[in-house]
Design a protein around this motif. Structure first.
Motif, PDB file in Angstrom:
ATOM      1  N   GLN A  64       0.824  -1.211   0.000  1.00 40.31           N
ATOM      2  CA  GLN A  64       0.000   0.000   0.000  1.00 40.31           C
ATOM      3  C   GLN A  64       0.858   1.262   0.000  1.00 40.31           C
ATOM      4  OE1 GLN A  64      -2.759  -0.845   3.390  1.00 40.31           O
ATOM      5  NE2 GLN A  64      -4.299  -0.077   1.983  1.00 40.31           N
ATOM      6  N   MET A  65       1.857   1.306   0.905  1.00 40.78           N
ATOM      7  CA  MET A  65       2.605   2.539   1.125  1.00 40.78           C
ATOM      8  C   MET A  65       3.635   2.814   0.045  1.00 40.78           C
ATOM      9  SD  MET A  65       2.801   5.188   2.870  1.00 40.78           S
ATOM     10  CE  MET A  65       1.636   4.670   4.122  1.00 40.78           C
ATOM     11  N   TRP A  66       4.322   1.765  -0.428  1.00 40.46           N
ATOM     12  CA  TRP A  66       5.430   1.981  -1.347  1.00 40.46           C
ATOM     13  C   TRP A  66       5.152   1.493  -2.772  1.00 40.46           C
ATOM     14  CZ3 TRP A  66       8.417   5.344   0.705  1.00 40.46           C
ATOM     15  CH2 TRP A  66       8.609   5.354   2.086  1.00 40.46           C
ATOM     16  N   GLY A  67       4.089   0.694  -2.951  1.00 39.35           N
ATOM     17  CA  GLY A  67       3.769   0.213  -4.296  1.00 39.35           C
ATOM     18  C   GLY A  67       2.590   0.923  -4.926  1.00 39.35           C
ATOM     19  N   LEU A  68       1.499   1.075  -4.182  1.00 38.34           N
ATOM     20  CA  LEU A  68       0.265   1.636  -4.726  1.00 38.34           C
ATOM     21  C   LEU A  68       0.151   3.143  -4.495  1.00 38.34           C
ATOM     22  CD1 LEU A  68      -2.206  -1.167  -3.542  1.00 38.34           C
ATOM     23  CD2 LEU A  68      -0.972  -0.997  -5.715  1.00 38.34           C
ATOM     24  N   ALA A  69       0.404   3.574  -3.249  1.00 36.66           N
ATOM     25  CA  ALA A  69       0.220   4.988  -2.906  1.00 36.66           C
ATOM     26  C   ALA A  69       1.052   5.938  -3.765  1.00 36.66           C
ATOM     27  CB  ALA A  69       0.520   5.209  -1.420  1.00 36.66           C
ATOM     28  N   PRO A  70       2.351   5.657  -4.020  1.00 40.03           N
ATOM     29  CA  PRO A  70       3.126   6.608  -4.837  1.00 40.03           C
ATOM     30  C   PRO A  70       2.513   6.850  -6.208  1.00 40.03           C
ATOM     31  CG  PRO A  70       4.595   5.065  -3.739  1.00 40.03           C
ATOM     32  CD  PRO A  70       3.208   4.562  -3.505  1.00 40.03           C
ATOM     33  N   PHE A  71       2.168   5.769  -6.934  1.00 36.18           N
ATOM     34  CA  PHE A  71       1.606   5.929  -8.273  1.00 36.18           C
ATOM     35  C   PHE A  71       0.253   6.629  -8.227  1.00 36.18           C
ATOM     36  CE2 PHE A  71       4.573   2.416  -9.122  1.00 36.18           C
ATOM     37  CZ  PHE A  71       5.181   2.895 -10.273  1.00 36.18           C
ATOM     38  N   PHE A  72      -0.590   6.225  -7.287  1.00 37.23           N
ATOM     39  CA  PHE A  72      -1.945   6.753  -7.228  1.00 37.23           C
ATOM     40  C   PHE A  72      -1.958   8.231  -6.851  1.00 37.23           C
ATOM     41  CE2 PHE A  72      -6.277   6.611  -4.995  1.00 37.23           C
ATOM     42  CZ  PHE A  72      -6.924   6.979  -6.158  1.00 37.23           C
ATOM     43  N   PHE A  73      -1.291   8.585  -5.743  1.00 37.47           N
ATOM     44  CA  PHE A  73      -1.378   9.955  -5.245  1.00 37.47           C
ATOM     45  C   PHE A  73      -0.500  10.923  -6.033  1.00 37.47           C
ATOM     46  CE2 PHE A  73      -2.855   7.583  -1.467  1.00 37.47           C
ATOM     47  CZ  PHE A  73      -4.098   8.185  -1.369  1.00 37.47           C
ATOM     48  N   VAL A  74       0.625  10.447  -6.538  1.00 38.09           N
ATOM     49  CA  VAL A  74       1.407  11.304  -7.434  1.00 38.09           C
ATOM     50  C   VAL A  74       0.595  11.612  -8.684  1.00 38.09           C
ATOM     51  CG1 VAL A  74       3.420  11.387  -8.946  1.00 38.09           C
ATOM     52  CG2 VAL A  74       3.678  10.630  -6.596  1.00 38.09           C
ATOM     53  N   GLY A  75      -0.122  10.592  -9.203  1.00 40.03           N
ATOM     54  CA  GLY A  75      -0.974  10.806 -10.369  1.00 40.03           C
ATOM     55  C   GLY A  75      -2.078  11.814 -10.107  1.00 40.03           C
ATOM     56  N   LEU A  76      -2.667  11.758  -8.917  1.00 35.82           N
ATOM     57  CA  LEU A  76      -3.705  12.734  -8.564  1.00 35.82           C
ATOM     58  C   LEU A  76      -3.138  14.154  -8.520  1.00 35.82           C
ATOM     59  CD1 LEU A  76      -5.765  11.021  -5.703  1.00 35.82           C
ATOM     60  CD2 LEU A  76      -6.462  11.413  -8.057  1.00 35.82           C
ATOM     61  N   GLY A  77      -1.991  14.298  -7.834  1.00 38.20           N
ATOM     62  CA  GLY A  77      -1.405  15.630  -7.702  1.00 38.20           C
ATOM     63  C   GLY A  77      -0.870  16.176  -9.014  1.00 38.20           C
ATOM     64  N   VAL A 111      -7.458  21.319   2.382  1.00 39.66           N
ATOM     65  CA  VAL A 111      -8.150  21.015   3.640  1.00 39.66           C
ATOM     66  C   VAL A 111      -7.848  19.581   4.076  1.00 39.66           C
ATOM     67  CG1 VAL A 111     -10.426  20.609   4.666  1.00 39.66           C
ATOM     68  CG2 VAL A 111      -9.988  22.708   3.390  1.00 39.66           C
ATOM     69  N   GLY A 112      -7.867  18.647   3.116  1.00 39.08           N
ATOM     70  CA  GLY A 112      -7.550  17.256   3.446  1.00 39.08           C
ATOM     71  C   GLY A 112      -6.152  17.103   4.008  1.00 39.08           C
ATOM     72  N   ILE A 113      -5.202  17.834   3.439  1.00 44.33           N
ATOM     73  CA  ILE A 113      -3.818  17.756   3.904  1.00 44.33           C
ATOM     74  C   ILE A 113      -3.657  18.406   5.272  1.00 44.33           C
ATOM     75  CG2 ILE A 113      -1.462  18.544   3.434  1.00 44.33           C
ATOM     76  CD1 ILE A 113      -2.103  18.284   0.437  1.00 44.33           C
ATOM     77  N   ILE A 114      -4.199  19.611   5.433  1.00 44.37           N
ATOM     78  CA  ILE A 114      -3.995  20.380   6.671  1.00 44.37           C
ATOM     79  C   ILE A 114      -4.681  19.711   7.861  1.00 44.37           C
ATOM     80  CG2 ILE A 114      -4.562  22.562   7.813  1.00 44.37           C
ATOM     81  CD1 ILE A 114      -4.079  23.932   5.112  1.00 44.37           C
ATOM     82  N   THR A 115      -5.916  19.237   7.692  1.00 46.07           N
ATOM     83  CA  THR A 115      -6.609  18.614   8.825  1.00 46.07           C
ATOM     84  C   THR A 115      -5.918  17.326   9.266  1.00 46.07           C
ATOM     85  OG1 THR A 115      -8.144  17.551   7.250  1.00 46.07           O
ATOM     86  CG2 THR A 115      -8.866  19.599   8.299  1.00 46.07           C
ATOM     87  N   SER A 116      -5.272  16.632   8.338  1.00 46.61           N
ATOM     88  CA  SER A 116      -4.518  15.432   8.722  1.00 46.61           C
ATOM     89  C   SER A 116      -3.274  15.806   9.511  1.00 46.61           C
ATOM     90  CB  SER A 116      -4.130  14.634   7.473  1.00 46.61           C
ATOM     91  OG  SER A 116      -5.281  14.189   6.784  1.00 46.61           O
ATOM     92  N   LEU A 117      -2.572  16.857   9.067  1.00 48.21           N
ATOM     93  CA  LEU A 117      -1.386  17.302   9.792  1.00 48.21           C
ATOM     94  C   LEU A 117      -1.747  17.820  11.185  1.00 48.21           C
ATOM     95  CD1 LEU A 117       0.516  19.204   6.952  1.00 48.21           C
ATOM     96  CD2 LEU A 117       1.100  16.984   7.930  1.00 48.21           C
ATOM     97  N   MET A 118      -2.915  18.454  11.309  1.00 51.34           N
ATOM     98  CA  MET A 118      -3.337  18.969  12.610  1.00 51.34           C
ATOM     99  C   MET A 118      -3.502  17.863  13.642  1.00 51.34           C
ATOM    100  SD  MET A 118      -6.258  21.748  11.566  1.00 51.34           S
ATOM    101  CE  MET A 118      -6.937  21.640  13.226  1.00 51.34           C
ATOM    102  N   ALA A 119      -3.970  16.698  13.186  1.00 52.14           N
ATOM    103  CA  ALA A 119      -4.278  15.621  14.130  1.00 52.14           C
ATOM    104  C   ALA A 119      -3.029  15.032  14.773  1.00 52.14           C
ATOM    105  CB  ALA A 119      -5.059  14.519  13.412  1.00 52.14           C
ATOM    106  N   VAL A 120      -1.885  15.140  14.092  1.00 46.00           N
ATOM    107  CA  VAL A 120      -0.664  14.493  14.594  1.00 46.00           C
ATOM    108  C   VAL A 120      -0.275  14.966  15.987  1.00 46.00           C
ATOM    109  CG1 VAL A 120       1.792  14.108  14.164  1.00 46.00           C
ATOM    110  CG2 VAL A 120       0.177  14.057  12.263  1.00 46.00           C
ATOM    111  N   PRO A 121      -0.138  16.280  16.241  1.00 52.25           N
ATOM    112  CA  PRO A 121       0.266  16.702  17.588  1.00 52.25           C
ATOM    113  C   PRO A 121      -0.878  16.795  18.584  1.00 52.25           C
ATOM    114  CG  PRO A 121       0.108  18.616  16.166  1.00 52.25           C
ATOM    115  CD  PRO A 121      -0.176  17.422  15.300  1.00 52.25           C
ATOM    116  N   LEU A 122      -2.137  16.828  18.105  1.00 54.44           N
ATOM    117  CA  LEU A 122      -3.251  17.101  19.007  1.00 54.44           C
ATOM    118  C   LEU A 122      -3.803  15.867  19.698  1.00 54.44           C
ATOM    119  CD1 LEU A 122      -5.258  19.774  16.974  1.00 54.44           C
ATOM    120  CD2 LEU A 122      -3.773  20.129  18.941  1.00 54.44           C
ATOM    121  N   LEU A 155      -9.553  12.319  -2.651  1.00 53.81           N
ATOM    122  CA  LEU A 155     -10.141  11.451  -3.675  1.00 53.81           C
ATOM    123  C   LEU A 155     -11.546  11.891  -4.044  1.00 53.81           C
ATOM    124  CD1 LEU A 155      -9.041   7.941  -2.365  1.00 53.81           C
ATOM    125  CD2 LEU A 155      -8.188   9.142  -4.372  1.00 53.81           C
ATOM    126  N   ALA A 156     -12.377  12.126  -3.042  1.00 55.50           N
ATOM    127  CA  ALA A 156     -13.755  12.534  -3.318  1.00 55.50           C
ATOM    128  C   ALA A 156     -13.782  13.856  -4.087  1.00 55.50           C
ATOM    129  CB  ALA A 156     -14.526  12.655  -2.000  1.00 55.50           C
TER     130      ALA A 156
END
Length: 468
Positions: free
Chosen positions: A344-357, A438-449, A416-417
């Motif tokens: 998931q992390m190193w095989g699928l996610a790079p191709f999928f999310f790089v393609g989205l961005g 918003v998807g990126i920032i809200t995920s980063l917010m959760a890390v320290p909180l 994705l949505a």
């Protein structure tokens, strides 16, 4: 200190009134007699030991109950201490006070705020100062100046990411952010690198498998037994943000749905890294995040014009993979082995999310007012709705706060949505760019909180899945 000298002494023998008076006075001077007179810095645990051992030896040396007897015995104790410090050693430097949980959260957030300010202002100033205009005109000096400014930016951000990954395990839940940002940098937003013809097909195939595993991993724990709790929380964490978002965001249905989305993969990874994965909080978070993930995808189908549903579904078959995985998960629980996680992390996610961005032109589509509006509505409605609903359902303050923070993280599911809604014409470009951020920032917010676990776990989620 946790215990007084009198309490420590009485663990070994009874104390006389004169002795109680002596030890009460000794509380103010014991440090001067022992560790302070020895010089240097001592750890708190060493000082606790000194107090405990001192009272033990005082009880052993005592030959009477008068004040003079206590004083003579204490002289022997002090002499014995200075012969070897009772096995303890001085510190090389003064021991730092442990930070409170509030201080840890503040400094964690401050580091992200600082790097954001640097990226927004300092680097921008350098680029303009070093000659952006001359670079546009094609002069060699101008291009070199801009290249140096960009190099400074990337080195600075890279060093920040390296320090964060070296000092903590928080990057696992956030790797998808890096892939999306890499795709955005490669795309028309910055470098405008042409996407290879084969990459789009590989990205879609990787996305189908990624969403299949995401659907398979979803779990509904204790849903039937805790119907009242989940009903109240679903209203607070999904219905309330959607309804409020609908009226605040121009009565646009998909934007309202986006306010209620939660990211199950991010929530699961954060729970693991914080040592909370086997707790009741984890079970409830996983169930609610699953509900907040599935409902927007189902409703999204009905938002499409009837004549376009078949064509849209066929052209977005990767979404169907999510529901196939969800159906498979009802019959067989997915065991997340290291091999699947690495795939998931190193095989699928790079191709999928790089393609989205890669397909997103953030610079062209971005609108600051739209982004700030989406961010404010998303955070306030989701956090407030979840917290209030949790308290109404009987949760204590800290658990309600943790639920609010975890469910507020939208992560990959928001991106994705938003991607599919934009391609279907349900939202404009500015809303799409805003939802991605918003998807990126809200995920980063959760890390320290999200707080770390302070007690051993009573039960694993997998065991609960087997019972349910």
């Amino acid at each position: 200190m946790s215990t007084t000298l009198i309490e420590e002494f009485e663990k070994h023998r009874e104390i006389s009134p004169e002795g109680a008076t002596f030890l009460t006075e000794l509380e103010a001077s014991i440090g001067k007699d022992l560790w302070l007179s020895a010089g240097g810095h001592w750890a708190k645990i060493s000082i606790v030991k000194f107090r405990r051992v001192a009272m033990e030896k005082l009880a052993a040396e005592l030959r009477g109950n008068s004040r003079d007897d206590y004083k003579n015995a204490w002289t022997e104790v002090v002499r014995d201490f200075h012969q070897g410090f009772w096995g303890e050693h001085r510190l090389g430097k003064k021991e730092k006070k442990p930070r409170t949980e509030e201080q840890i959260i503040f400094w964690e957030l401050f580091s992200y705020i600082w790097i954001l300010l640097q990226a927004l202002f300092i680097v921008k100033t350098l680029i303009f100062y070093l000659g952006l205009k001359s670079a546009q005109e094609g002069t060699t000096d101008g291009k070199i100046s801009v290249a140096l400014a960009m190099l400074f930016s990337f080195v600075s951000l890279g060093w920040f990411a390296y320090r964060k990954s070296k000092n903590s395990n928080k990057t696992e839940a956030m790797k998808f952010v890096g892939w999306i940002v890499l795709g955005i940098l490669l795309g028309p937003s910055l470098f405008n690198v042409g996407m290879p013809s084969w990459f789009s097909s590989v990205s879609q195939a990787a996305g189908g498998l990624f969403l299949f595993f995401a659907g398979w991993e979803m779990r509904f724990l204790n849903l039937k037994r805790d119907v009242r709790f989940y009903s109240i929380l679903f209203v607070g964490s999904f219905v309330f943000p959607c309804v409020v978002g609908y009226f605040l965001l121009g009565q646009k249905m998909f934007l309202a749905l986006a306010m209620g989305i939660s990211a199950l993969p991010v929530a699961i990874q954060l729970l693991k890294e914080k040592g909370l994965y086997g707790t009741l909080l984890a079970k409830r978070t996983i169930t609610l995040a699953s509900l907040c993930d599935i409902c927007p995808w189902i409703i999204l189908i009905f938002l499409l014009p009837k004549q376009d549903i078949k064509a849209w579904v066929l052209s977005h078959w990767v979404v169907l993979a999510f529901f196939v995985g969800l159906a498979v998960g009802r019959f067989k629980t997915l065991q997340m082995t290291p091999a699947i996680l690495n795939l998931q992390m190193w095989g699928l996610a790079p191709f999928f999310f790089v393609g989205l961005g890669w397909k997103v032109d953030i610079v062209e589509l971005f609108s600051l007012p739209v982004f700030l509006t989406l961010l404010a509505v998303a955070i306030v409605t989701k956090s407030l709705g979840t917290y209030v609903a949790s308290r109404c359902a009987g949760e204590p303050h800290q658990s309600a706060m943790d639920l609010a923070v975890l469910l507020n993280a939208r992560g990959a599911m928001e991106v994705l949505a938003a991607h599919f809604a934009y391609r279907a014409g349900l939202i404009d470009g500015a809303s799409f760019a805003g939802l991605v951020l918003v998807g990126i920032i809200t995920s980063l917010m959760a890390v320290p909180l999200v707080r770390k676990a302070k007690a051993p776990h009573s039960e694993s989620v997998d065991n609960c899945v087997e019972r349910c």
